[in-house]
Every structure is written in structure tokens, then in C-alpha cells.
Scaffold this active site. Structure first.
Site, mmCIF file in Angstrom:
data_model
loop_
_atom_site.group_PDB
_atom_site.id
_atom_site.type_symbol
_atom_site.label_atom_id
_atom_site.label_comp_id
_atom_site.label_asym_id
_atom_site.label_seq_id
_atom_site.Cartn_x
_atom_site.Cartn_y
_atom_site.Cartn_z
ATOM 1 C CG HIS A 139 38.794 25.259 17.622
ATOM 2 N ND1 HIS A 139 38.372 24.197 16.686
ATOM 3 C CD2 HIS A 139 40.084 24.843 17.312
ATOM 4 C CE1 HIS A 139 39.026 23.467 16.249
ATOM 5 N NE2 HIS A 139 40.299 23.978 16.406
ATOM 6 C CB SER A 157 40.958 21.704 18.406
ATOM 7 O OG SER A 157 42.415 21.171 18.378
ATOM 8 C CE LYS A 161 39.480 24.682 13.140
ATOM 9 N NZ LYS A 161 40.395 25.321 12.191
#
Length: 402
Positions: free
Chosen positions: A222, A194, A252
Site C-alpha cells: 500500500h 491497509s 494497487k
């Protein structure tokens, strides 16, 4: 009487002196643009702020505001309830959870999946439940992986970031120890990192692990929703049958809250019974499960992924053309600045021009590698991307970086 308490005011003051104190700045919504209260702990954002473009969110596909996702959450609240009310093993197991887990398993090419209350809980619960003797962990793995390794009591070998050769060397060294043949080994890595935007070389990591009989666990926090058929890097590289434990988050790209683990029947059945962060937590809220399920459906069957990657390519090309160094090779675009003060000044200058991009500085990243973390979403249009680039140009010239 002795004072055996904690001098928290002194600790906060120390953070302030080191320019490390973080503050809260509430926003009016989670979207590609919004109003933010001025830190620290400012007033209502809609009363004391100007709208800014947000290039700082992990809402990569922009689905927090998608009507289909919001309607799914509303329907779940109306028909199932707003909260699970208990552990999944008591009365908190609902049809909404099973629908989400079925779709996750299908997307990840696994027998089954299991939803946790957070990605953090998924990592800590899974690693501690497996009780590995030795864990081989990438040096930049997420804090939840680090904490899971610590709590598991395993011996932890840290290998160089995204370096499968160093991993193999450490596996070989461990294999030469007396008693190593009777141990259980786990190789753990994020797929997309990230803060650096780097992507782990999963195929060569699997090669090294398989050579020494170790299991591989990949956290796709991610990456979930962004790659092949709405999956992650594991799916993009066709490695589902070589990765023993696939994890990710729903918070996310899937615009919700929670985490998941996907794998074979035995893994999931064991975690249902032995992962403490699952067994002793109230089940994921049905509204969150329904929102994530619908977001995953949109990611798999819509065009949002393509729109995201178009924005990523436009931003990277524009920033590099200006002369900025952009790290990584994912949807996360860390713009390397170097000096901590320059990074903070650049972020402030960009913010003054109506664009929010945070400065990432030590101790989050090593000294001398401070950066601006740029994260576009699928819902940014071309004018938004141009505005972001123009803010970087003007602020960079002002600070003296360009």
C-alpha cells in the site's frame, strides 16, 4: 455409507446469521466513479444501478483509466502476447518482464527485482524459500505474510502493532534461548497497514533487527508508487540499504496485477530458483507487466502523487472538523465508528447519497473498532471530495453519530 464431505450450506448459513457473509457486486469499471450491481450477485450494473463516487479503491493514483497505461498494455498484447504461456523458467520470460524489473530495482534502490503473479505469491514464496528459523511478525500483518510464516514452518513471534520496543524485547528473549546463535531470523512488517492506515516505524525496526543480526523484510503493497520518486516508505525514509527484502504489489497504485520482490543479486537469484510460487506459476501476463511499468513511470515523473496527497489532506481535515476520529497517517483514512451496526448503517447512508465507502467490521478488525475505510484517488476532483464530506455529514447526523 458415511458422509465425509463438507456441509457448505450450513457454513454459509452460519456466516449469514452472524452478519459476516460477503457478496459480489460487479462494477462496470475501475475508476473514481462507476456503476455497481446491487448485492447479492445482482444484474448488470449499467442496467440496474446509479453511478456512485468510489472512495473505496486501492487504485490510489487513478491510473487504471490512464491512456498511457492502457496503451502500454495494448502494445504488449499486440507485440508480445496476452499471456506468458509458461513459467518464466520455461518460455514465459519476456523483455516486458525485464523492463518492469529493471525499473522496479531502480526505484527501490536495489540490485535486482523479480515479478510474481501476485503480491500474495511474492510473500508466501519469499518467506518459505528463505526458511527462517524464527519470524518476528507485526500483529496486523497481511494474511499473505501470515500464511507465508505458517507454510515456512518457522517459529513465529507476534509483536505489538508498530511497536519497535516490543519487537526488541522479543528479539532479546529469543536470543537468550539455547541454540539461538545458529538460527536465521526474519523481521517482517507491512509499511502501510491497509485497515488502520498506520505506517510502520521502519527506522527503529531496523535498529532492533540489526542489534540482533536479524534480516528485515518490508511489504510495501500500500506504499509502492506513492512516496519518494515513486517508491515506498523505505525510499521516503532512506532505508533501502537496511531493508534486506523489499516487497510490493503491482495491483494497487500501479494499476495492474502481480507482485514483486527487490533486493540484492543473491536474493533474487535464489528466489528465481527456489521460490515455489515463482518457479511453478505461469509468468505474469505481459500486458500486466507493461501496464505496471508505465504506471510506475507516470508515478515517478508526473504529478499524480501530489494530487493524491492533496485529496487525502482535504478529506482528513474535513472529517476531523466534523468530529469524526480518523485513524492512521497515510493515504488510507479509517473513520472509527466503534459499533458494528452503526458502521453498517453509516456506510449505507453514505451509499444512499451516491458515495461508496465500505464498513470494515469484525473479524477483519477487533470488536468495538468497526470503521468506514475511506480511500481517495488522485483522479477525484475537489467537487468529488466535497460530495464525499457532505455524504458523511448527512449520514452521520441521520445515524446519530454526529
Amino acid at each position: 455409507m458415511e458422509d465425509r464431505g463438507f456441509d457448505l450450506e450450513e457454513r454459509v448459513a452460519t456466516l449469514e446469521e452472524a452478519d459476516l457473509r460477503r457478496t459480489l457486486a460487479p462494477a462496470d469499471r475501475v475508476a473514481e466513479r462507476g456503476y455497481f450491481a446491487p448485492p447479492p450477485e445482482g444484474g448488470l450494473p449499467v442496467l440496474d444501478a446509479e453511478e456512485v463516487l468510489v472512495f473505496a479503491s486501492n487504485n490510489y493514483l487513478g491510473l487504471t483509466g490512464d491512456q498511457r497505461v492502457q496503451n502500454a498494455a495494448r502494445q504488449a498484447a499486440a507485440t508480445v502476447g496476452t499471456g506468458a504461456g509458461a513459467s518464466r523458467l520455461v518460455t514465459g520470460d519476456t523483455i516486458v518482464h525485464h523492463d518492469l524489473e529493471r525499473q522496479l530495482a531502480e526505484t527501490k534502490g536495489a540490485d535486482r527485482a523479480l515479478a510474481f503473479s501476485s503480491g500474495y505469491a511474492a510473500n508466501v514464496g519469499t518467506i518459505t524459500a528463505l526458511e527462517p528459523d524464527v519470524v518476528f511478525s507485526d500483529e496486523l500483518n497481511h494474511a499473505s505474510i501470515v500464511d507465508g510464516c505458517r507454510l515456512s514452518g518457522a517459529d513465529v513471534e507476534i509483536y505489538d502493532h508498530c511497536d519497535a520496543s516490543d519487537l526488541r524485547s522479543r528479539l532479546a528473549a529469543q536470543a537468550d534461548r539455547p541454540g539461538a546463535d545458529d538460527e536465521s531470523w526474519l523481521v517482517v512488517t507491512d509499511s502501510v497497514f491497509s485497515m488502520d492506515g498506520t505506517v510502520a516505524p521502519l527506522a527503529t525496526i531496523c535498529d532492533a533487527a540489526e542489534e540482533f543480526g536479524a534480516w528485515v523484510m518490508v511489504d510495501e503493497a500500500h506504499a509502492t508508487g506513492l512516496y519518494a520518486d515513486g517508491g515506498g516508505v523505505v525510499q521516503a525514509e532512506g532505508l533501502a540499504d537496511r531493508v534486506d527484502v523489499q516487497l510490493g504489489t503491482l495491483s494497487k497504485a500501479l494499476a495492474s496485477q502481480g507482485g514483486y520482490v527487490a533486493g540484492d543479486d543473491a536474493l533474487i537469484e535464489y528466489l528465481v530458483n527456489d521460490a515455489r510460487s515463482f518457479v511453478f506459476s505461469t509468468g505474469l501476463a505481459p500486458t500486466a507487466a507493461a501496464a505496471a511499468s508505465e504506471a510506475l513511470h507516470v508515478a515517478r515523473h508526473g504529478d499524480v502523487r501530489e494530487r493524491l496527497w492533496e485529496n487525502v489532506a482535504h478529506l482528513r481535515d474535513g472529517l476531523e472538523t466534523m468530529g469524526y476520529t480518523v485513524l492512521g497517517d497515510s493515504q488510507i483514512l479509517p473513520v472509527l465508528v466503534g459499533d458494528r451496526r452503526d458502521a453498517l448503517d453509516l456506510a449505507d447512508g453514505i451509499r444512499d447519497r451516491g458515495v461508496l465507502t465500505p464498513a470494515i467490521r469484525p473479524p477483519t478488525v477487533p470488536e468495538g473498532t468497526s470503521r468506514i475505510r475511506v480511500a481517495p484517488t488522485a483522479t477525484h476532483d475537489q467537487d468529488d471530495v466535497v460530495a464525499c464530506l457532505e455524504a458523511f455529514r448527512a449520514a452521520g447526523e441521520e445515524v446519530g453519530i454526529l
